[in-house]
Structures are given as C-alpha cells and as structure tokens.
Design an enzyme around this catalytic site. Structure first.
Site, PDB file in Angstrom:
ATOM      1  N   ARG A  46       0.827  -1.217   0.000  1.00 22.28           N
ATOM      2  CA  ARG A  46       0.000   0.000   0.000  1.00 22.28           C
ATOM      3  C   ARG A  46       0.861   1.267   0.000  1.00 22.28           C
ATOM      4  O   ARG A  46       0.363   2.371  -0.148  1.00 22.28           O
ATOM      5  CB  ARG A  46      -0.978  -0.026   1.198  1.00 22.28           C
ATOM      6  CG  ARG A  46      -2.025   1.041   1.179  1.00 22.28           C
ATOM      7  CD  ARG A  46      -3.277   0.765   2.038  1.00 22.28           C
ATOM      8  NE  ARG A  46      -3.095  -0.108   3.156  1.00 22.28           N
ATOM      9  CZ  ARG A  46      -2.560   0.232   4.338  1.00 22.28           C
ATOM     10  NH1 ARG A  46      -2.164   1.460   4.552  1.00 22.28           N
ATOM     11  NH2 ARG A  46      -2.445  -0.665   5.306  1.00 22.28           N
ATOM     12  N   TYR A  97     -17.920  17.449 -14.610  1.00 20.99           N
ATOM     13  CA  TYR A  97     -18.320  16.038 -14.599  1.00 20.99           C
ATOM     14  C   TYR A  97     -19.266  15.769 -13.421  1.00 20.99           C
ATOM     15  O   TYR A  97     -18.953  16.098 -12.272  1.00 20.99           O
ATOM     16  CB  TYR A  97     -17.069  15.155 -14.519  1.00 20.99           C
ATOM     17  CG  TYR A  97     -17.393  13.720 -14.221  1.00 20.99           C
ATOM     18  CD1 TYR A  97     -18.265  12.991 -15.037  1.00 20.99           C
ATOM     19  CD2 TYR A  97     -16.862  13.072 -13.116  1.00 20.99           C
ATOM     20  CE1 TYR A  97     -18.581  11.679 -14.753  1.00 20.99           C
ATOM     21  CE2 TYR A  97     -17.159  11.752 -12.823  1.00 20.99           C
ATOM     22  CZ  TYR A  97     -18.037  11.064 -13.654  1.00 20.99           C
ATOM     23  OH  TYR A  97     -18.356   9.762 -13.359  1.00 20.99           O
ATOM     24  N   ASP A 168      -8.804  19.845 -12.949  1.00 22.28           N
ATOM     25  CA  ASP A 168      -9.077  18.557 -13.592  1.00 22.28           C
ATOM     26  C   ASP A 168      -8.730  18.724 -15.074  1.00 22.28           C
ATOM     27  O   ASP A 168      -9.416  19.426 -15.814  1.00 22.28           O
ATOM     28  CB  ASP A 168     -10.566  18.205 -13.397  1.00 22.28           C
ATOM     29  CG  ASP A 168     -10.931  16.842 -13.960  1.00 22.28           C
ATOM     30  OD1 ASP A 168     -10.268  16.388 -14.912  1.00 22.28           O
ATOM     31  OD2 ASP A 168     -11.904  16.233 -13.459  1.00 22.28           O
ATOM     32  N   LYS A 193      -9.211   7.750 -18.890  1.00 25.31           N
ATOM     33  CA  LYS A 193      -9.611   8.299 -20.203  1.00 25.31           C
ATOM     34  C   LYS A 193      -8.426   8.324 -21.173  1.00 25.31           C
ATOM     35  O   LYS A 193      -7.930   7.287 -21.540  1.00 25.31           O
ATOM     36  CB  LYS A 193     -10.229   9.685 -20.015  1.00 25.31           C
ATOM     37  CG  LYS A 193     -11.205   9.790 -18.830  1.00 25.31           C
ATOM     38  CD  LYS A 193     -12.418   8.916 -18.972  1.00 25.31           C
ATOM     39  CE  LYS A 193     -13.367   9.156 -17.786  1.00 25.31           C
ATOM     40  NZ  LYS A 193     -14.430   8.186 -17.679  1.00 25.31           N
TER      41      LYS A 193
HETATM   42  C1  LIG Z   1     -13.625  15.255 -16.304  1.00 24.98           C
HETATM   43  C2  LIG Z   1     -13.666  14.018 -15.447  1.00 24.98           C
HETATM   44  N1  LIG Z   1     -13.092  14.058 -14.232  1.00 24.98           N
HETATM   45  C3  LIG Z   1     -13.107  12.981 -13.412  1.00 24.98           C
HETATM   46  C4  LIG Z   1     -13.739  11.820 -13.778  1.00 24.98           C
HETATM   47  C5  LIG Z   1     -13.765  10.650 -12.837  1.00 24.98           C
HETATM   48  O1  LIG Z   1     -12.824   9.708 -13.220  1.00 24.98           O
HETATM   49  P1  LIG Z   1     -12.965   8.128 -12.929  1.00 24.98           P
HETATM   50  O2  LIG Z   1     -14.165   7.643 -13.660  1.00 24.98           O
HETATM   51  O3  LIG Z   1     -11.653   7.590 -13.421  1.00 24.98           O
HETATM   52  O4  LIG Z   1     -13.117   7.975 -11.457  1.00 24.98           O
HETATM   53  C6  LIG Z   1     -14.358  11.734 -15.032  1.00 24.98           C
HETATM   54  C7  LIG Z   1     -15.062  10.514 -15.436  1.00 24.98           C
HETATM   55  O5  LIG Z   1     -15.788  10.505 -16.416  1.00 24.98           O
HETATM   56  C8  LIG Z   1     -14.313  12.868 -15.890  1.00 24.98           C
HETATM   57  O6  LIG Z   1     -14.894  12.868 -17.095  1.00 24.98           O
END
Ligand SMILES: Cc1ncc(COP(=O)(O)O)c(C=O)c1O
Length: 371
Positions: A46, A97, A168, A193
């Site tokens: 971990r 998101y 983000d 992604k």
């Molecule tokens: C812009 C954005 N940030 C964060 C996330 C969350 O990521 P995860 O699905 O890997 O937890 C997503 C998921 O679609 C996203 O599109």
C-alpha cells in the site's frame, strides 16, 4: 544524447522505462507483491510499487510536477478533499463532470465542506466567489458542455489571494495544457480516459510541485487506501506510449465531425472549442495547444430522437466514458445525476481513431434509421 529537452511526444514514448543495462527489459515488469523483505524504502504494497513509480515518472514529466496514481479519478479527487479541514469553503464548477459534482454535494451534505458552485466560463462570477474560499477546483474544458475557463487569469487571481487551486485536466490531456506551469497547486487526471486510452482500466492521478502537499497527498493515498493495481498501472503506461498519435487522429476526426454536424439540418448546436465559430475558441486558443477529442451536439428534435440516434449506430458504440481509441456517444441526460443545465438532447461524442469516412457514414445511417 544532446542537451535538447525532450518534446512531450517523445516523453510519452520514453519516460518511465527501466535503466539501460544489458538484457534489462525495455518495459518495467509487473510487480505482484503485497509485501517485501524488510529494510527497503517500500516495505508494503500500500506504500509503493515499481509500476506506480514508472507511470508517475511519465505523467510527472508531462505535467511538470511529482505525481501520485490512484485507483480511479474520483479516488484521486477524494484524496485532495480529504486534506481540507472541516468547514472549508470550496469554489467549484457547477457544469463539470457530474460524478465530481455529486461527490462535492455529498461532502457538503455531511457537513465536511461548503461548496460555492459557479459557472467557470464566467470569470467574474468565479472571482467574486473567491473571498473566503480555501480551494478553487476547476475543470476545463468542461464535461460535457465543452466550456472553457480562463485558466491563466483564474489561477493567478486565486494564487495571489492565497487560495489553493486544483485543475481537472482530463479533457485537455497533458499534451494540450499544463496548469502547474500556470501556477496551479494540483493537476488531476482521470487516467481512465485519454492517458490509458483503451477503455480497459480505471485509474486517476494527482501532480503537484509543492513537496509538502505531495507528502500529504501520498499519506492520504497510503491511509485512505485507494491504491492502483500493478497491472492497471502497467496497462496505463503502455497506453500512454501512443497518446500523442491517438490524440492527433482523435482531434482531426473531432474537428471534421464537428464541422459536418454543424451543417446538418437535424442539429441545432455543436459545442467544440476547436471550431472557429465556437464562443470559446479564441480563449481556448490563447493557452491550449490543441482542443481535444471530445465534442457535443444538440438536436432540434429533442431527447427521444437523441436516444434513437445513439442506439442506431453500429461502428460508434452507445456507451459512456471517453478518451479511448474507439468512438463513443451517449445522451448525457440519460443519467439522473447529470446537471439540469445540460440540454436534454445533448449528445457527447468521444472521438476515436477510426477512419473519418467510416465514422461519418455510420452517423448518416444512424440519422436515417433513427428518424
Ligand atoms: C472530467 C472528469 N473528471 C473525473 C472523472 C472521474 O474519473 P474516474 O471515472 O476515473 O473515477 C471523469 C469521469 O468521467 C471525468 O470525465
């Protein structure tokens, strides 16, 4: 090797490899160890792992900071919020998101934080909300509306007021914008992604160039426990190797589809900052190197037609998520958690690496069969 600094296109290929020695592999081996013999710097599964380190080295080199990987994008964001003292005020995007919005609303409902939701494309609204905030959390381009926040202005204003900034960077990818170089404290990716790129794993990352913050985030990963798997980390690094070519194809396909759909009689609006006609184009162009491989469009005929269209494609998968080699589309409001500010008929398209004429002919046949 010359003194020339490597370009990002070369970093994605070369970073995070084992040292060069005879018979050493070009790729890091997959380390499947929960525990280790005593006396070393890792000690326990971990706390550290060679596969995390290799991927972290590569993402860190691209973002210009030290990086930590997590079990998902949401796990990475949760680690950031776990550092905030109870009652902290956060200014965050209301049109980002939906999973992040839900996380923030849940943290607020349980009394952990207070959230001021703002329109990140409205610079004055964000600036007005900053006094009293301890964190500004930005997403740009936003998911799924493809709005653009004025990152250079917002980051420098927040920093000069002593407010922490997290960005983000999932939609832009590290190849199109680097918020740490604009002064942000933290850059986050859903590695799920574009970075991993094949719709087969979930992972997240945080990068920072503040050593004390890095240590606190690393501690949060250790003791909240949202660690990534070794195989997932290995796959993400393998996927990262082709990020620049995947993105190049994805962006050229995206621009072409966005242009053709803009001229389609059934379409009322296309949202893509790469279109010269897009209201965010000039701002995006002022600090982004490219516009990414996601766009969205709205239909004159509403939600029913949008659902019919999405389920009529053959080459394009009717599925959520984004950033993979395959093109996906979906009506975002089919999810109950999606913001009511997203139009009912809005279809988000994550554009992959297929042949552009094959994609267009699939869209044309989907329109025919849906209508
Ligand atoms: C812009 C954005 N940030 C964060 C996330 C969350 O990521 P995860 O699905 O890997 O937890 C997503 C998921 O679609 C996203 O599109």
């Amino acid at each position: 090797m010359s003194d020339r600094e490597l370009s990002p296109e070369s970093i994605v290929v070369s970073s995070g490899r084992p040292p060069i020695e005879s018979d050493a592999g070009l790729n890091i081996d997959i380390s499947m160890n929960a525990t280790r013999h005593a006396g070393g710097p890792i000690g326990y599964g971990r706390y550290g792992n060679e596969n995390w380190t290799a991927l972290e080295t590569a993402i860190g080199a691209l973002e210009g900071g030290r990086t930590l990987v997590f079990s998902s994008g949401i796990a990475a964001i949760s680690a950031v919020y776990s550092l905030l003292p109870i009652g902290s005020v956060v200014t965050a995007s209301h049109q980002g998101y939906s999973g992040v919005t839900t996380l923030l609303k849940n943290l607020e409902a349980s009394g952990r934080i207070e959230v001021r939701f703002v329109d990140v494309a409205n610079t004055n609204e964000v600036l007005d909300s900053l006094p009293g905030s301890s964190l500004l959390w930005l997403e740009s381009p936003t998911n799924p509306m493809l709005d653009i926040a004025d990152l250079p202005t917002l980051i420098s204003s927040a920093k000069s007021a002593g407010i922490g900034v997290g960005v983000d960077n999932t939609f832009a990818t590290p190849l199109n914008q680097n918020p740490l170089s604009m002064g942000a404290d933290i850059v986050m990716h859903s590695v799920t992604k574009f970075i991993s790129g094949h719709s087969d794993i979930l992972m997240g990352s945080l990068s920072t160039n503040d050593p004390a913050l890095f240590t606190r985030l690393e501690d949060a990963r250790k003791f909240n426990g949202a660690i990534a798997g070794s195989f997932e980390s290995w796959l993400a690094l393998r996927g990262l190797r082709t990020l620049s070519v995947r993105l190049e194809r994805g962006e050229s396909n995206t621009l072409e589809l966005a242009k053709r759909l803009s001229a389609h009689p059934a379409v009322s609006r296309v949202r893509y900052p790469g279109l010269v006609s897009d209201p965010h184009h000039n701002l995006a162009k002022s600090f982004m190197k490219g516009f990414g491989a996601v766009f969205s469009f709205e239909l004159k005929d509403g939600a029913k037609m949008a659902d019919a269209l999405c389920s009529s494609s053959v080459l394009i998968s009717h599925a959520t998520s984004l950033g993979g080699v395959e093109t996906l589309w979906e009506r975002r409001r089919r999810w109950s958690g999606e913001s009511a500010s997203v139009p009912e008929s809005l279809i988000r398209v994550s554009v992959g690496c297929e042949n552009i004429e094959d994609l267009w002919s699939d869209i044309e046949q989907a329109f025919k069969n849906a209508g």
